[in-house]
Scaffold this active site. Structure first.
Site, PDB file in Angstrom:
ATOM      1  N   PRO A  28     -13.225 -13.245  -2.895  1.00  0.00           N
ATOM      2  CA  PRO A  28     -14.440 -14.659  -2.413  1.00  0.00           C
ATOM      3  C   PRO A  28     -14.366 -14.719  -0.947  1.00  0.00           C
ATOM      4  CG  PRO A  28     -13.653 -15.433  -4.041  1.00  0.00           C
ATOM      5  CD  PRO A  28     -12.610 -14.176  -4.019  1.00  0.00           C
ATOM      6  N   ALA A  29     -15.407 -14.682  -0.087  1.00  0.00           N
ATOM      7  CA  ALA A  29     -15.396 -14.867   1.103  1.00  0.00           C
ATOM      8  C   ALA A  29     -15.339 -16.293   1.790  1.00  0.00           C
ATOM      9  CB  ALA A  29     -16.625 -14.363   1.435  1.00  0.00           C
ATOM     10  N   GLY A  31     -12.246 -19.173   0.767  1.00  0.00           N
ATOM     11  CA  GLY A  31     -10.794 -20.187  -0.297  1.00  0.00           C
ATOM     12  C   GLY A  31     -11.152 -21.225   0.114  1.00  0.00           C
ATOM     13  N   LEU A  32     -10.222 -22.170  -0.394  1.00  0.00           N
ATOM     14  CA  LEU A  32      -9.633 -23.291  -0.203  1.00  0.00           C
ATOM     15  C   LEU A  32      -8.558 -23.438   0.498  1.00  0.00           C
ATOM     16  CD1 LEU A  32     -10.077 -26.774  -0.994  1.00  0.00           C
ATOM     17  CD2 LEU A  32      -8.918 -27.022  -2.512  1.00  0.00           C
ATOM     18  N   ASP A  61      -5.801 -20.987  -0.831  1.00  0.00           N
ATOM     19  CA  ASP A  61      -4.897 -20.045   0.181  1.00  0.00           C
ATOM     20  C   ASP A  61      -3.375 -20.986  -0.260  1.00  0.00           C
ATOM     21  OD1 ASP A  61      -4.413 -18.205   2.864  1.00  0.00           O
ATOM     22  OD2 ASP A  61      -3.281 -20.767   2.799  1.00  0.00           O
ATOM     23  N   TYR A  66       3.820 -25.203   1.847  1.00  0.00           N
ATOM     24  CA  TYR A  66       2.944 -26.052   2.383  1.00  0.00           C
ATOM     25  C   TYR A  66       3.590 -27.125   1.103  1.00  0.00           C
ATOM     26  CZ  TYR A  66      -0.117 -22.809   3.850  1.00  0.00           C
ATOM     27  OH  TYR A  66      -0.727 -22.660   5.221  1.00  0.00           O
ATOM     28  N   LYS A  94       1.940 -16.967   0.512  1.00  0.00           N
ATOM     29  CA  LYS A  94       3.468 -16.497   1.678  1.00  0.00           C
ATOM     30  C   LYS A  94       4.633 -17.329   1.925  1.00  0.00           C
ATOM     31  CE  LYS A  94      -0.910 -18.241   3.959  1.00  0.00           C
ATOM     32  NZ  LYS A  94      -1.348 -19.470   3.602  1.00  0.00           N
ATOM     33  N   HIS A 127       4.133 -15.184   6.637  1.00  0.00           N
ATOM     34  CA  HIS A 127       3.622 -16.152   6.609  1.00  0.00           C
ATOM     35  C   HIS A 127       3.902 -16.282   8.748  1.00  0.00           C
ATOM     36  CE1 HIS A 127       2.306 -20.311   5.612  1.00  0.00           C
ATOM     37  NE2 HIS A 127       1.956 -20.472   6.852  1.00  0.00           N
TER      38      HIS A 127
END
Ligand code: NAP
Length: 341
Positions: A28-29, A31-32, A61, A66, A94, A127
């Site tokens: 999908p072009a 992302g969240l 993503d 995170y 990542k 990353h």
């Protein structure tokens, strides 16, 4: 306040533009993004992931650094229990900078898979190309005593481990992040499995035209982070020279003309230009998806945005500097060559 998503206002994922990767896979072009910085808790991000899936997002993503993959993973499991099939999702994660050695890298990928409650990742990224540990949330002036520059032989050892993840069936695609043209040229020369994607900062005030063109000419899909100029980034990531694309008069005028908010113009521009934006949001994610299927920007509007590039890098990466007296430009090979050690 999070957005209440009613199924009747969900966006059909089939209408969302897709990017075809060199493998033929379709991503999908938009992302969240899931990096909550210092201000958004793992629980809030996990709620947004569920809300975003209900709104029509299929691309997320993630990253181990995170520190919210366990919470995001619980949401991903719930989303699939709700009827969205694994193959309809595109999940990226990542490897962080202190896990570049083969054993650590494979263990870190397995940990992300366990946390995200997945059997495989669609995409796994290195990353940053610097194998330096710094604790999440540290100040930009902090330096690692054993900081190292980019050393291609070391990066290729990391890349061989990334290739092994594909061989093991743990990840479907591998890619790079925060790279430059001279570094990528070497990786493209030496890789057995070429990077499918390069994740890079991209917004109207930082368009990176040369790198953008280079990756596309080499069959690498550009994924754009900070697509809105990261208005919520922590104080430590701000400098007085930074500018805000969502406050640019050209963006504001186009937004007024289309009757949308300035963020929507940045996202529409990104998707139409050919990159894959990954805007973070807990409050506006539905609008950010809806705008990519509403009336497109005209050629004239796209040209006007091309003129407002300020070469304004927001995520400068100062913590990766390895020598006294260096400025952050050293990380980005701004004279066209890999900065010597
Ligand atoms: N590879 C890398 O090294 C790297 C580096 C940085 C980021 N990333 C990835 O890229 C993602 C996005 O970057 P980012 O989070 O720094 O920046 P961003 O997506 O440019 O900005 C996110 C901020 O914009 C706000 N926002 C979102 N939509 C909005 C709208 N329609 N109107 C007004 N405000 C809006 C969000 O607030 P609300 O929550 O209130 O909507 C949030 O504060 C990250 O989450 C992460 O996944 C990767």
């Amino acid at each position: 306040m999070s957005q209440a998503i009613h199924p009747s206002i969900a966006i059909d994922p089939a209408l969302v533009p897709k990017r075809q990767l060199a493998s033929g896979a379709s991503m999908p072009a938009i992302g969240l993004g899931t990096f909550g910085s210092d201000s958004v808790s793992p629980t809030q991000v996990a709620e947004a992931v569920k809300g975003a899936a209900a709104a029509g997002y299929r691309h997320f993503d993630c990253a181990s650094v995170y520190v919210n993959e366990p919470e995001v993973g619980a949401s991903l499991e719930e989303i699939q229990r709700g009827g969205i099939k694994r193959e309809e999702l595109w999940i990226t994660s990542k490897v962080w900078n202190d896990k570049h050695g083969e054993d650590d890298l494979i263990a870190s990928c397995r940990q992300s898979l366990a946390d995200l409650r997945l059997d495989y990742l669609d995409l796994y990224l290195v990353h940053w190309p610097f194998p330096n540990f710094h604790p999440p949330g540290c100040d930009v002036s902090s330096r690692s005593p054993d900081a190292k520059p980019y050393i291609h032989e070391s990066y290729m050892k990391t890349w061989r481990a990334m290739e092994k993840l594909v061989d093991l069936g743990l990840v479907r695609h591998i890619g790079t992040s925060n790279m430059t043209i001279p570094k990528l040229k070497l990786v493209l020369r030496d890789a057995r499995i070429k990077p499918a994607v390069n994740e890079m900062e991209l917004h109207p005030h930082f368009q990176q035209p040369e790198l953008f063109r280079f990756v596309r000419e080499n069959g690498i899909v550009p994924v754009g982070y900070c697509p809105l100029g990261s208005p919520g980034r922590p104080e430590r990531d701000r400098t007085p020279d930074d500018t805000a694309p969502t406050q640019d008069p050209v963006i504001l005028e186009i937004a007024r003309r289309h009757g949308v908010n300035p963020a929507a113009v940045c996202i529409k521009w990104a998707v139409q230009r050919g990159q894959t934006p990954i805007p973070f949001s807990v409050n506006h994610y539905r609008d950010n998806l809806a705008c990519v299927i509403s009336d497109p920007l005209s050629g004239e509007e796209m040209n006007a945005i091309a003129q407002i590039d300020h070469n304004c890098r927001l995520i400068k990466g100062q913590v990766f500097l390895w020598k006294e007296g260096q400025t952050w430009e050293a990380l980005w090979d701004t004279n066209g060559e890999i900065t010597p050690p």
